[in-house]
Design a protein around this motif. Structure first.
Motif, PDB file in Angstrom:
ATOM      1  N   LYS A  92     -30.479 -36.656 -12.801  1.00  0.00           N
ATOM      2  CA  LYS A  92     -31.800 -36.521 -12.202  1.00  0.00           C
ATOM      3  C   LYS A  92     -31.720 -35.507 -11.072  1.00  0.00           C
ATOM      4  O   LYS A  92     -30.686 -35.337 -10.441  1.00  0.00           O
ATOM      5  CB  LYS A  92     -32.287 -37.878 -11.673  1.00  0.00           C
ATOM      6  CG  LYS A  92     -32.540 -38.909 -12.755  1.00  0.00           C
ATOM      7  CD  LYS A  92     -33.101 -40.179 -12.154  1.00  0.00           C
ATOM      8  CE  LYS A  92     -33.426 -41.208 -13.235  1.00  0.00           C
ATOM      9  NZ  LYS A  92     -33.988 -42.460 -12.653  1.00  0.00           N
ATOM     10  N   PRO A  93     -32.835 -34.816 -10.792  1.00  0.00           N
ATOM     11  CA  PRO A  93     -32.797 -33.834  -9.706  1.00  0.00           C
ATOM     12  C   PRO A  93     -32.855 -34.512  -8.353  1.00  0.00           C
ATOM     13  O   PRO A  93     -33.359 -35.625  -8.212  1.00  0.00           O
ATOM     14  CB  PRO A  93     -34.058 -33.004  -9.962  1.00  0.00           C
ATOM     15  CG  PRO A  93     -35.009 -33.986 -10.584  1.00  0.00           C
ATOM     16  CD  PRO A  93     -34.159 -34.888 -11.439  1.00  0.00           C
ATOM     17  N   TRP A 139     -41.946 -29.684 -11.946  1.00  0.00           N
ATOM     18  CA  TRP A 139     -42.291 -30.702 -12.941  1.00  0.00           C
ATOM     19  C   TRP A 139     -41.171 -31.716 -13.053  1.00  0.00           C
ATOM     20  O   TRP A 139     -40.075 -31.515 -12.522  1.00  0.00           O
ATOM     21  CB  TRP A 139     -42.640 -30.075 -14.285  1.00  0.00           C
ATOM     22  CG  TRP A 139     -41.605 -29.177 -14.921  1.00  0.00           C
ATOM     23  CD1 TRP A 139     -40.726 -29.490 -15.912  1.00  0.00           C
ATOM     24  CD2 TRP A 139     -41.368 -27.775 -14.633  1.00  0.00           C
ATOM     25  NE1 TRP A 139     -39.961 -28.402 -16.260  1.00  0.00           N
ATOM     26  CE2 TRP A 139     -40.342 -27.336 -15.500  1.00  0.00           C
ATOM     27  CE3 TRP A 139     -41.921 -26.866 -13.734  1.00  0.00           C
ATOM     28  CZ2 TRP A 139     -39.850 -26.020 -15.481  1.00  0.00           C
ATOM     29  CZ3 TRP A 139     -41.436 -25.563 -13.714  1.00  0.00           C
ATOM     30  CH2 TRP A 139     -40.429 -25.152 -14.583  1.00  0.00           C
ATOM     31  N   ASP A 140     -41.447 -32.837 -13.717  1.00  0.00           N
ATOM     32  CA  ASP A 140     -40.575 -34.008 -13.591  1.00  0.00           C
ATOM     33  C   ASP A 140     -39.616 -34.226 -14.744  1.00  0.00           C
ATOM     34  O   ASP A 140     -39.039 -35.308 -14.868  1.00  0.00           O
ATOM     35  CB  ASP A 140     -41.424 -35.275 -13.397  1.00  0.00           C
ATOM     36  CG  ASP A 140     -42.241 -35.647 -14.630  1.00  0.00           C
ATOM     37  OD1 ASP A 140     -42.301 -34.829 -15.574  1.00  0.00           O
ATOM     38  OD2 ASP A 140     -42.810 -36.747 -14.641  1.00  0.00           O
ATOM     39  N   SER A 141     -39.402 -33.231 -15.617  1.00  0.00           N
ATOM     40  CA  SER A 141     -38.513 -33.458 -16.758  1.00  0.00           C
ATOM     41  C   SER A 141     -37.530 -32.312 -16.943  1.00  0.00           C
ATOM     42  O   SER A 141     -37.829 -31.148 -16.649  1.00  0.00           O
ATOM     43  CB  SER A 141     -39.343 -33.645 -18.038  1.00  0.00           C
ATOM     44  OG  SER A 141     -40.143 -32.509 -18.286  1.00  0.00           O
ATOM     45  N   ASP A 142     -36.356 -32.680 -17.425  1.00  0.00           N
ATOM     46  CA  ASP A 142     -35.301 -31.707 -17.708  1.00  0.00           C
ATOM     47  C   ASP A 142     -35.482 -31.159 -19.122  1.00  0.00           C
ATOM     48  O   ASP A 142     -36.131 -31.785 -19.966  1.00  0.00           O
ATOM     49  CB  ASP A 142     -33.941 -32.387 -17.578  1.00  0.00           C
ATOM     50  CG  ASP A 142     -32.805 -31.399 -17.479  1.00  0.00           C
ATOM     51  OD1 ASP A 142     -33.075 -30.186 -17.331  1.00  0.00           O
ATOM     52  OD2 ASP A 142     -31.638 -31.831 -17.544  1.00  0.00           O
ATOM     53  N   GLY A 143     -34.933 -29.978 -19.377  1.00  0.00           N
ATOM     54  CA  GLY A 143     -34.966 -29.416 -20.718  1.00  0.00           C
ATOM     55  C   GLY A 143     -36.339 -28.965 -21.167  1.00  0.00           C
ATOM     56  O   GLY A 143     -36.584 -28.794 -22.362  1.00  0.00           O
ATOM     57  N   THR A 144     -37.270 -28.790 -20.233  1.00  0.00           N
ATOM     58  CA  THR A 144     -38.623 -28.330 -20.561  1.00  0.00           C
ATOM     59  C   THR A 144     -38.908 -27.038 -19.807  1.00  0.00           C
ATOM     60  O   THR A 144     -38.314 -26.766 -18.759  1.00  0.00           O
ATOM     61  CB  THR A 144     -39.680 -29.376 -20.189  1.00  0.00           C
ATOM     62  OG1 THR A 144     -39.517 -29.725 -18.809  1.00  0.00           O
ATOM     63  CG2 THR A 144     -39.537 -30.620 -21.029  1.00  0.00           C
ATOM     64  N   ASP A 145     -39.839 -26.270 -20.342  1.00  0.00           N
ATOM     65  CA  ASP A 145     -40.167 -24.982 -19.745  1.00  0.00           C
ATOM     66  C   ASP A 145     -41.665 -24.909 -19.476  1.00  0.00           C
ATOM     67  O   ASP A 145     -42.463 -24.796 -20.405  1.00  0.00           O
ATOM     68  CB  ASP A 145     -39.731 -23.850 -20.688  1.00  0.00           C
ATOM     69  CG  ASP A 145     -40.000 -22.467 -20.105  1.00  0.00           C
ATOM     70  OD1 ASP A 145     -40.394 -22.384 -18.921  1.00  0.00           O
ATOM     71  OD2 ASP A 145     -39.814 -21.470 -20.833  1.00  0.00           O
TER      72      ASP A 145
END
Length: 259
Positions: free
Chosen positions: A81-82, A148-154
């Protein structure tokens, strides 16, 4: 003899507690840059636009001076998580490397600046305050921060200024001085638009859900912060949250008038 063992036991317990306290204290987050106190960024190359390499793996800090960097380490083991980065009151996610390192370019304003980093679970917090005495430094009078709140998204930030100039990943610097710092393609962001002399009139801020790493059903929440007149008595911050449901979606987040 009993008193001797009791005394030895007390000493051992006290030593264990002190050792535990030392481990807890040494586990705190650290900020190597920026350093606290007074500084003058005059003569330092601290441009806003950052290099981008494809395929992108993270926000990079190649070629940046120390005056334009946020760098340090967080020891918390959960790197899935960030963390959180807060600069002058504007919060954004902070990507953390496998060994706890973080590095982020940022175009600071002259005058007073505050930087805070937090671990993903909030157990580690570090704050730094500094004052840049370089009065000739052109301060961004308008910032738009997308995270934004998700990993692996652009997700991509698009800003259209009153004169029709369109800033986005394919046109990162325009004639009126507006610029996008970096195109983050790997999740969380942030992407930051800034202008030192914003044209007066109506701005339109869009967010485009560009891709989700193959998971087309991955919902992500975009957060857009709009900051005007940063570092002055007239400073104003607004933030908006928008659900982004599928790749290809383009959403008008906010239209606003500057100043």
């Amino acid at each position: 003899m009993i008193k001797f063992y009791q005394k030895r036991l007390i000493v051992c317990i006290a030593g264990s507690l002190l050792a535990g306290f030392h481990l807890i204290a040494s586990a705190d987050a650290t900020i190597e840059l920026p350093r606290g106190g007074w500084r003058n960024s005059g003569g330092e190359a601290s441009g806003f636009k950052q290099p981008v390499h494809y395929p992108a793996s993270s926000v990079n800090t190649e070629g940046q001076s120390e005056m334009a960097l946020i760098r340090g380490r967080i020891s918390t083991s959960n790197k899935k998580k960030p963390g959180k980065l807060i600069v002058n009151g504007a919060a954004m996610p902070l990507a953390i490397g496998e060994t706890g390192e973080f590095s982020r370019p940022y175009s600071f304003s002259s005058g007073s600046n505050n930087v805070e980093v937090r671990s993903p679970d909030g157990s580690e917090v570090k704050r730094v305050q500094f004052y840049d005495t370089n009065a000739s430094h052109p301060n961004p009078r308008l910032r738009v921060v997308l995270s934004w709140d998700s990993d692996g998204t652009d997700l991509d930030l698009h800003v259209v200024s009153p004169d029709g100039q369109h800033v986005f990943y394919g046109n990162r610097v325009v004639d009126n001085g507006g610029a996008l710092d970096v195109d983050v393609t790997t999740g969380y962001g942030p992407e930051i638009y800034a202008s030192t002399a914003p044209p007066k009139g109506t701005y339109h801020v869009y967010v485009n859900y560009y891709g989700s790493g193959g998971d087309d059903k991955k919902l992500t929440i975009a957060r857009v912060a709009i900051i005007s007149q940063e570092g002055t008595l007239a400073e104003k911050q607004q933030s908006f949250q928008v659900p982004m449901r599928k790749p290809g979606e383009l959403t008008l987040v906010k239209s606003f008038t500057y100043p």
